[in-house]
Design a protein around this motif. Structure first.
Motif, PDB file in Angstrom:
ATOM      1  N   THR A 589       0.904  -1.251  -0.074  1.00 30.88           N
ATOM      2  CA  THR A 589       0.036  -0.050   0.007  1.00 30.88           C
ATOM      3  C   THR A 589       0.965   1.193   0.002  1.00 30.88           C
ATOM      4  O   THR A 589       2.194   1.200   0.221  1.00 30.88           O
ATOM      5  N   ASP A 591       1.465   5.434   1.551  1.00 25.99           N
ATOM      6  CA  ASP A 591       0.954   6.285   2.375  1.00 25.99           C
ATOM      7  C   ASP A 591       1.028   7.770   1.686  1.00 25.99           C
ATOM      8  O   ASP A 591       1.177   7.756   0.494  1.00 25.99           O
ATOM      9  N   TRP A 597       4.453   0.633   1.465  1.00 26.27           N
ATOM     10  CA  TRP A 597       4.505   0.099   2.753  1.00 26.27           C
ATOM     11  C   TRP A 597       4.165  -1.622   2.178  1.00 26.27           C
ATOM     12  O   TRP A 597       3.315  -1.657   1.343  1.00 26.27           O
ATOM     13  N   SER A 599       3.927  -5.512   3.619  1.00 30.44           N
ATOM     14  CA  SER A 599       3.638  -6.525   4.663  1.00 30.44           C
ATOM     15  C   SER A 599       4.184  -7.843   4.039  1.00 30.44           C
ATOM     16  O   SER A 599       4.116  -8.097   3.074  1.00 30.44           O
ATOM     17  N   LEU A 611       5.686  -5.422   9.011  1.00 29.07           N
ATOM     18  CA  LEU A 611       5.294  -4.504   8.116  1.00 29.07           C
ATOM     19  C   LEU A 611       6.677  -3.391   7.981  1.00 29.07           C
ATOM     20  O   LEU A 611       6.897  -3.012   8.815  1.00 29.07           O
ATOM     21  N   THR A 636       1.398 -10.809   8.384  1.00 33.76           N
ATOM     22  CA  THR A 636       0.910  -9.520   8.217  1.00 33.76           C
ATOM     23  C   THR A 636       0.152  -9.187   6.979  1.00 33.76           C
ATOM     24  O   THR A 636       0.751  -9.237   6.044  1.00 33.76           O
ATOM     25  N   PRO A 639      -2.526  -4.188   4.988  1.00 35.19           N
ATOM     26  CA  PRO A 639      -2.020  -2.806   5.585  1.00 35.19           C
ATOM     27  C   PRO A 639      -2.815  -1.506   5.102  1.00 35.19           C
ATOM     28  O   PRO A 639      -2.807  -1.240   3.814  1.00 35.19           O
ATOM     29  N   VAL A 641      -2.208   2.655   5.628  1.00 37.30           N
ATOM     30  CA  VAL A 641      -1.262   3.657   6.338  1.00 37.30           C
ATOM     31  C   VAL A 641      -2.147   4.922   6.200  1.00 37.30           C
ATOM     32  O   VAL A 641      -1.779   5.658   4.957  1.00 37.30           O
ATOM     33  N   VAL A 646      -1.829   3.258  11.542  1.00 37.29           N
ATOM     34  CA  VAL A 646      -1.480   2.186  10.847  1.00 37.29           C
ATOM     35  C   VAL A 646      -2.459   1.039  11.168  1.00 37.29           C
ATOM     36  O   VAL A 646      -2.628   0.709  12.353  1.00 37.29           O
ATOM     37  N   VAL A 648      -3.383  -2.987  10.586  1.00 42.79           N
ATOM     38  CA  VAL A 648      -2.890  -4.599   9.760  1.00 42.79           C
ATOM     39  C   VAL A 648      -3.784  -5.576  10.207  1.00 42.79           C
ATOM     40  O   VAL A 648      -4.288  -5.541  11.567  1.00 42.79           O
ATOM     41  N   SER A 682      -4.835  -1.642  15.375  1.00 35.62           N
ATOM     42  CA  SER A 682      -4.481  -0.218  14.828  1.00 35.62           C
ATOM     43  C   SER A 682      -3.201   0.279  15.790  1.00 35.62           C
ATOM     44  O   SER A 682      -3.218   0.046  17.003  1.00 35.62           O
TER      45      SER A 682
END
Length: 693
Positions: A589, A591, A597, A599, A611, A636, A639, A641, A646, A648, A682
């Motif tokens: 993903t 941010d 990001w 996992s 992560l 994980t 995700p 962000v 964050v 997961v 979270s």
């Protein structure tokens, strides 16, 4: 110099045997379904020209145009696609010691702690656990009094992909859509007997699959997120929820069964893995390892049907969970078309709990890891999709219609048809380094990059097939076979995919392939540069002229994962002594700063999965920093962000060989004496600031 981290598992990518068994039916220990004679990337490289000077200057640039390719809908003088030159980036890094913005946290060290380990100065909470009630009338979770009726109103098992959407009119609340990939009955039921499951256990598992729609409340002072149980938008979609079949294969004879003679209504969704949020506010979910739920493949006598089933990994007698004992649709000897009704991308409207979810046949049928959308400049929808199997393919869909703006009824009804009409493509990759420079060790070629160009091969559009010898219906239902015939490039488990919201470059997680280079299997190539690849890589793809609908693209490897002290690893050209070790990338993903990001799934470096954030541009490009690790045996997943938190999904905690309810391998999340439960977590900064700012 740091010591190389130890390898601790003989299973592919570091997974436990238990995870391989329940999640994908031991797919990596079965014969590879793809036995086509299609090129591997390395086969193409052997005849390639020497390194092009254009790529020296601009990495992933418009080499395809130089080779005579034409762009779609954009003039040749339009902006070029691709990252800045690696040499220039490396030079710009000199003297730069501060982490990239968005990654300014103290990295978590690799560890084997049985819990969620986060950076100093951060806090966390459990948002929701498997079995927590989310619908009105659902009881509190009681591991000794589970029932299918209760589970149908409770949060499902093995949370995976997560989508977070705004909730207009409700301050400090968000709408979550969460996939439930699979069930692990040994960790769900005390005294479970794999050889003799009960009907009640099977029906509980059916109800634990699918998706959950859930409203969550934000803490206005911090990043804490708490489930709002029994909200009117909360919803469960399970293995028995009715789905509408849409798109060009709806009603096909290949989808008809005794229970559905019209081939337009399917019960349930299975093995939901990755997904995506459409620009019009619906959520997509990919059906991945659906093959493991079906029995009877070995008893099918028709050669054509048997070959098709085998290409999709359905060849055994009994299934792992034995569901065929309780519903004949899971026995392909009795219902040969039922398995054709899974392996699709599904679409749901999370804002309408009464809406019927849909299976989208225009997007093709295979092991969908994800379906990530973006829009062309003229408003057409484009989806990128990976087929999570060793030596399978990477796909794209381009819609024919344009999205209508607005939230009114006319716009909504129009937009829900966008993914039913368009062209389905499969990718063919070409490398541009001499084959002698790709020796399986992961050593960079002389030009300093693993990279090349490629093309999108059309498979079908509406009722038109572009694959010789196959009808359009056959292309959509047996997409793997169509891609075999079209000459697509075999890849190493293309899993999640994510277009950058800033640059439009597409990032593809290739998790691993320990079969690479084995006798009789494909050797290393430029896109998959290591034999016995335990750790995987991230591929960066740029469409020609930055046009998502283009027929040509360029690519390079952004990360070649593993321990930084391993000479086969590569981190976008960033100094290896400044990065965190990373193994087996899976979900990805972005941010708001443009950082990717990642996992991980099956860390083969001796640490628990985690992560990681990595800068994709600027002087810190390739800087990998670990943000968290998860509990023992867990993966994980999904995700998210955001600026202040964050999220997961901690999937299959305690899934360690030999573990059972009576002999748990983990005490997460609730401590000793409690049942191990997959959960959503979270994480936020204690001072209330933005994550990593």
């Amino acid at each position: 110099m740091r010591r190389l981290l130890p390898l601790i598992s003989s299973h592919p990518g570091g997974r436990s045997a238990m995870t391989c068994r329940y999640r994908c039916g031991d797919a990596c220990f079965h014969e590879v379904p793809n036995n086509s004679a299609n090129d591997y990337v390395g086969d193409v490289i052997s005849g390639a020209l020497s390194r092009r000077t254009a790529l020296r200057a601009g990495a992933v640039v418009t080499v395809a145009a130089a080779a005579g390719a034409t762009s779609v809908g954009r003039a040749p003088q339009a902006r070029a696609a691709g990252p800045a030159a690696p040499a220039a980036e490396t030079a710009a890094r000199q003297g730069a010691n501060s982490p990239a913005r968005g990654l300014r946290f103290t990295p978590v060290a690799p560890n084997t702690t049985d819990g969620v380990t986060i950076p100093e100065g951060y806090a966390k909470n459990i948002v929701i656990r498997w079995g927590d009630p989310i619908l009105r009338g659902a009881p509190a979770f009681d591991p000794e009094k589970q029932s299918a009726k209760a589970q149908a109103g409770q949060f499902g098992y093995n949370n995976d992909y997560m989508a977070v959407l705004d909730l207009p009119g409700e301050l400090h609340r968000q709408l979550l859509v969460i996939n439930h990939e699979y069930t692990d009955e040994q960790l769900m039921f005390a005294g479970y007997d794999p050889a003799a499951p009960t009907r009640e256990q099977a029906e509980i598992a059916w109800a634990a699959h699918g998706l959950s729609v859930l409203v969550a409340a934000e803490d206005p002072e911090a990043g804490k997120l708490t489930a709002v149980t029994r909200h009117h938008l909360n919803r469960r979609i399970t293995a028995t929820t009715p789905f509408e079949v849409t798109g060009p294969a709806a009603g096909s004879k290949l989808l008809r069964t005794s229970a559905d003679p019209k081939g337009t209504r399917i019960l349930g969704t299975l093995n939901n893995c990755g997904g995506g949020i459409t620009p019009w506010g619906t959520v997509l979910s990919g059906e991945e390892n659906f093959n493991q739920y079906f029995a009877g493949g070995g008893s099918v006598t028709d050669p054509a049907t048997a070959a098709r089933l085998k290409r999709y990994g359905i060849a055994g007698a009994a299934s792992e969970r034995k569901w065929e004992r309780f519903d004949k649709r899971f026995d392909v000897a009795q219902e040969p078309n039922e398995s054709n009704r899974f392996g699709w991308v599904v679409e749901i409207d999370p804002y309408d709990p009464d809406s019927t979810p849909r299976k989208l046949t225009a997007l093709g049928r295979f092991k969908h890891e994800a379906a990530e959308p973006r829009l062309t400049d003229d408003g057409r929808a484009v989806l990128y999709m990976g087929d999570d199997e060793r030596f399978d393919y990477f796909y794209k869909f381009v819609s024919s219609k344009r999205m209508k703006r607005g939230s009114g009824r006319v716009a909504r009804e129009h937009n829900r048809t966008l993914l039913d009409d368009g062209t389905l493509y499969v990718a063919k990759f070409t490398g541009d380094s001499p084959s002698a420079e790709i020796d399986g060790s992961g050593k960079l070629p002389e030009d300093g990059q693993f990279d090349g160009s490629g093309e999108w091969i059309p498979l079908a559009s509406g009722s038109t097939s572009y694959v010789e010898g196959m009808s359009a219906d056959e292309v959509y239902v047996f997409t793997r076979i169509a891609a075999d015939k079209a000459g697509a490039t075999k890849m190493d488990r293309p899993e999640d995919v994510e277009p950058s919201p800033r640059t439009g470059r597409v990032y593809i997680a290739l998790t691993n392939n320990t079969d690479r280079g084995k006798p009789g299997k494909a050797a290393a190539d430029e896109a998959n540069p290591r034999n016995a690849n335990k750790h995987g890589q991230i591929l960066e793809l740029a469409e020609q002229w930055d046009d998502p609908a283009a027929r040509r693209f360029n690519w390079r490897l952004f990360l070649v994962c593993g321990d930084p002290d391993d000479p086969s690893t590569y981190f976008g050209g960033f100094p290896k002594d400044e990065v965190s070790p990373i193994s087996c990338p899976d979900n990805i993903t972005f941010d708001s700063y443009g950082n990717l990001w990642i996992s991980t799934d099956g860390n083969a470096l001796g640490s628990h999965d985690g992560l990681f954030g990595v800068a994709t541009a600027g002087r810190r490009r390739g800087e990998v920093r670990q943000f968290l690790t998860v509990a023992k045996g867990a993966e994980t997943c999904g995700p998210i962000v955001q600026d202040r938190r964050v999220l997961v999904a901690v999937q299959h905690p305690g899934e360690v060989d030999g573990a059972t309810v009576e002999k748990p391998a983990s005490t997460w999340p609730d401590g000793p004496g409690k049942l191990v439960r997959p959960s959503v977590v979270s994480v936020w900064r204690k001072d209330g600031g933005d994550i990593g700012a």
